[in-house]
Design a protein around this motif. Structure first.
Motif, mmCIF file in Angstrom:
data_model
loop_
_atom_site.group_PDB
_atom_site.id
_atom_site.type_symbol
_atom_site.label_atom_id
_atom_site.label_comp_id
_atom_site.label_asym_id
_atom_site.label_seq_id
_atom_site.Cartn_x
_atom_site.Cartn_y
_atom_site.Cartn_z
ATOM 1 N N MET A 187 0.870 -1.173 0.000
ATOM 2 C CA MET A 187 0.000 0.000 0.000
ATOM 3 C C MET A 187 0.904 1.219 0.000
ATOM 4 O O MET A 187 1.575 1.512 1.001
ATOM 5 C CB MET A 187 -0.891 -0.013 1.244
ATOM 6 N N PRO A 188 1.005 1.948 -1.123
ATOM 7 C CA PRO A 188 1.917 3.097 -1.187
ATOM 8 C C PRO A 188 1.486 4.201 -0.231
ATOM 9 O O PRO A 188 0.298 4.372 0.055
ATOM 10 C CB PRO A 188 1.811 3.563 -2.650
ATOM 11 N N ALA A 189 2.441 4.939 0.283
ATOM 12 C CA ALA A 189 2.122 6.088 1.126
ATOM 13 C C ALA A 189 1.279 7.071 0.323
ATOM 14 O O ALA A 189 1.632 7.447 -0.802
ATOM 15 C CB ALA A 189 3.408 6.756 1.601
ATOM 16 N N LYS A 190 0.142 7.444 0.911
ATOM 17 C CA LYS A 190 -0.808 8.364 0.278
ATOM 18 C C LYS A 190 -1.235 7.878 -1.103
ATOM 19 O O LYS A 190 -1.537 8.677 -2.000
ATOM 20 C CB LYS A 190 -0.235 9.780 0.191
ATOM 21 N N ILE A 232 -3.033 5.080 5.292
ATOM 22 C CA ILE A 232 -3.153 5.941 4.103
ATOM 23 C C ILE A 232 -1.950 6.863 3.955
ATOM 24 O O ILE A 232 -1.386 6.998 2.862
ATOM 25 C CB ILE A 232 -4.457 6.761 4.177
ATOM 26 N N SER A 233 -1.536 7.485 5.042
ATOM 27 C CA SER A 233 -0.481 8.502 4.941
ATOM 28 C C SER A 233 0.916 7.907 4.801
ATOM 29 O O SER A 233 1.758 8.443 4.064
ATOM 30 C CB SER A 233 -0.530 9.422 6.158
ATOM 31 N N LYS A 234 1.169 6.772 5.484
ATOM 32 C CA LYS A 234 2.516 6.207 5.479
ATOM 33 C C LYS A 234 2.640 4.925 4.659
ATOM 34 O O LYS A 234 3.754 4.485 4.355
ATOM 35 C CB LYS A 234 2.974 5.934 6.912
ATOM 36 N N GLY A 235 1.522 4.321 4.306
ATOM 37 C CA GLY A 235 1.563 3.096 3.518
ATOM 38 C C GLY A 235 1.812 1.857 4.370
ATOM 39 O O GLY A 235 2.094 1.951 5.570
ATOM 40 N N ARG A 236 1.699 0.697 3.747
ATOM 41 C CA ARG A 236 1.948 -0.588 4.406
ATOM 42 C C ARG A 236 2.704 -1.493 3.438
ATOM 43 O O ARG A 236 2.590 -1.353 2.212
ATOM 44 C CB ARG A 236 0.635 -1.271 4.811
ATOM 45 N N ASN A 237 3.422 -2.428 3.998
ATOM 46 C CA ASN A 237 4.176 -3.381 3.176
ATOM 47 C C ASN A 237 4.076 -4.759 3.827
ATOM 48 O O ASN A 237 4.775 -5.042 4.789
ATOM 49 C CB ASN A 237 5.638 -2.936 3.060
ATOM 50 N N GLY A 238 3.198 -5.593 3.307
ATOM 51 C CA GLY A 238 2.996 -6.923 3.863
ATOM 52 C C GLY A 238 3.723 -7.980 3.050
ATOM 53 O O GLY A 238 3.715 -7.940 1.817
ATOM 54 N N HIS A 239 4.350 -8.916 3.748
ATOM 55 C CA HIS A 239 5.140 -9.933 3.047
ATOM 56 C C HIS A 239 4.759 -11.326 3.534
ATOM 57 O O HIS A 239 4.817 -11.615 4.729
ATOM 58 C CB HIS A 239 6.633 -9.697 3.282
ATOM 59 N N MET A 240 4.341 -12.166 2.597
ATOM 60 C CA MET A 240 4.105 -13.589 2.868
ATOM 61 C C MET A 240 5.253 -14.342 2.207
ATOM 62 O O MET A 240 5.400 -14.310 0.983
ATOM 63 C CB MET A 240 2.760 -14.021 2.274
ATOM 64 N N GLY A 246 -4.352 -8.066 -4.316
ATOM 65 C CA GLY A 246 -4.575 -8.335 -2.897
ATOM 66 C C GLY A 246 -5.073 -7.144 -2.110
ATOM 67 O O GLY A 246 -4.873 -7.075 -0.890
ATOM 68 N N ALA A 247 -5.758 -6.205 -2.779
ATOM 69 C CA ALA A 247 -6.281 -5.035 -2.069
ATOM 70 C C ALA A 247 -7.496 -5.441 -1.236
ATOM 71 O O ALA A 247 -8.427 -6.063 -1.741
ATOM 72 C CB ALA A 247 -6.677 -3.949 -3.071
ATOM 73 N N PRO A 248 -7.511 -5.107 0.059
ATOM 74 C CA PRO A 248 -8.602 -5.566 0.927
ATOM 75 C C PRO A 248 -9.918 -4.841 0.676
ATOM 76 O O PRO A 248 -9.953 -3.715 0.178
ATOM 77 C CB PRO A 248 -8.080 -5.263 2.331
ATOM 78 N N ASN A 249 -11.004 -5.512 1.050
ATOM 79 C CA ASN A 249 -12.330 -4.914 1.071
ATOM 80 C C ASN A 249 -12.391 -3.968 2.262
ATOM 81 O O ASN A 249 -12.194 -4.384 3.401
ATOM 82 C CB ASN A 249 -13.382 -6.022 1.185
#
Length: 300
Positions: free
Chosen positions: A166-169, A262-270, A240-243
């Motif tokens: 999820m990119p920042a902003k 939203i402001s800082k983003g997320r980075n999930g790794h499986m 993989g964008a969540p509902n």
């Protein structure tokens, strides 16, 4: 007071002799049964030292005349267990996951094995039984899936891993006010509260080409599995964008958590798990885990 007994052998220990009647420690012999048991233990220990590994050496231990050791015994038992499992494992490997699920005996065998493998490798992040309370790691015991809950997709997720970004902003140049509007819109979708901004403005921004949130989450923020673009096109499931409208949150549904996302983003790794791709699980183990994981939440 105890009167001194001159006819009984003592150890010589006496106490409280002020009045001439000391307490004495008698020298009674040990019971015969206890002595025989003690001597038998000594004999057994000597025999054990001779037959089995017992005496430590510099970098090992004595082998014993029987040549037995625990490591060899364990390896033997593992080989025997593997030989017993091989016919069933071969069936699972050569059958589709759907067909395995139809075979009750084979399916039960697979999910029991999958449960063990899951506990050893997956539970640290997803929780025992797939019930997780730590933000950032999906709960697997419900029917809410990011990439799809059918057996083949779950197997692909396990085998090849996933990278959810999820990119920042949203990768756009958004002001703090616009971020607050998006937070309010997202919160309004699941009835989470009013939020810090204007939800109507956030709705418009969400579906605009300025923020472009809809390109991943779809119209109405239904997620990449269920959402569609404004043109009615399907969204790539591998995103993989969540509902965002179902009240189920990966990183938390509070105002602060959504604002941070939203402001800082997320980075999930499986991580990758299949040995074919450099992981530690064999292809048949990947199938077992996939069957077990789907059994937790029903899939789709």
């Amino acid at each position: 007071m105890a009167e001194e007994n001159k006819g009984v052998e003592t150890t010589g220990h006496k106490w409280d002799d002020e009045e001439g009647y000391p307490l004495q420690e008698w020298n009674n012999p040990l019971p015969s049964w206890w002595l025989y048991s003690f001597y038998a233990c000594i004999v057994i220990a000597i025999v054990w030292w001779i037959l089995y590994p017992a005496w430590p050496l510099a970098n090992s231990a004595t082998k014993g005349v029987l040549g037995w050791d625990m490591k060899s015994e364990l390896q033997k038992e593992l080989r025997e267990a593997s030989a017993k499992r091989k016919p069933l494992d071969d069936q699972i490997l050569n059958m589709s996951l759907t067909d395995v699920k139809k075979d009750v005996e084979l399916y039960n065998y697979a999910i029991k094995g999958g449960q063990f493998i899951f506990g050893e490798n997956c539970a640290a992040c997803h929780g025992r039984g797939g019930v997780n309370s730590v933000d950032g790691f999906p709960t697997l015991s419900d029917d809410d899936w990011l990439y799809g809950g059918d057996l083949e997709t779950i197997a692909t997720t396990i085998a090849e891993g996933r990278q959810g970004v999820m990119p920042a902003k949203g990768g756009a140049e958004l002001s703090d006010s616009q971020v607050n509007d998006l937070v309010s819109y997202v919160m309004s979708l699941s009835g989470a509260g009013a939020g810090p901004g204007n939800a109507t403005a956030g709705d418009k921004l969400f579906h605009s080409d300025d923020a472009m949130c809809y390109t991943c989450h779809g119209v109405g923020a239904k997620g990449s599995l269920k959402g569609k673009t404004p043109d009615g096109e399907e969204i790539d499931n591998s995103i993989g964008a969540p509902n965002l409208s179902d009240g189920i949150w990966l990183y938390g549904g509070t105002e602060d958590a959504i604002k941070t996302t939203i402001s800082k983003g997320r980075n999930g790794h499986m991580p990758v798990w299949s040995s074919d791709n450099g992981g530690k699980l064999s292809p048949v183990e990947v199938k077992k885990v996939a069957l077990y994981v789907q059994s937790l939440g029903g899939g789709m």
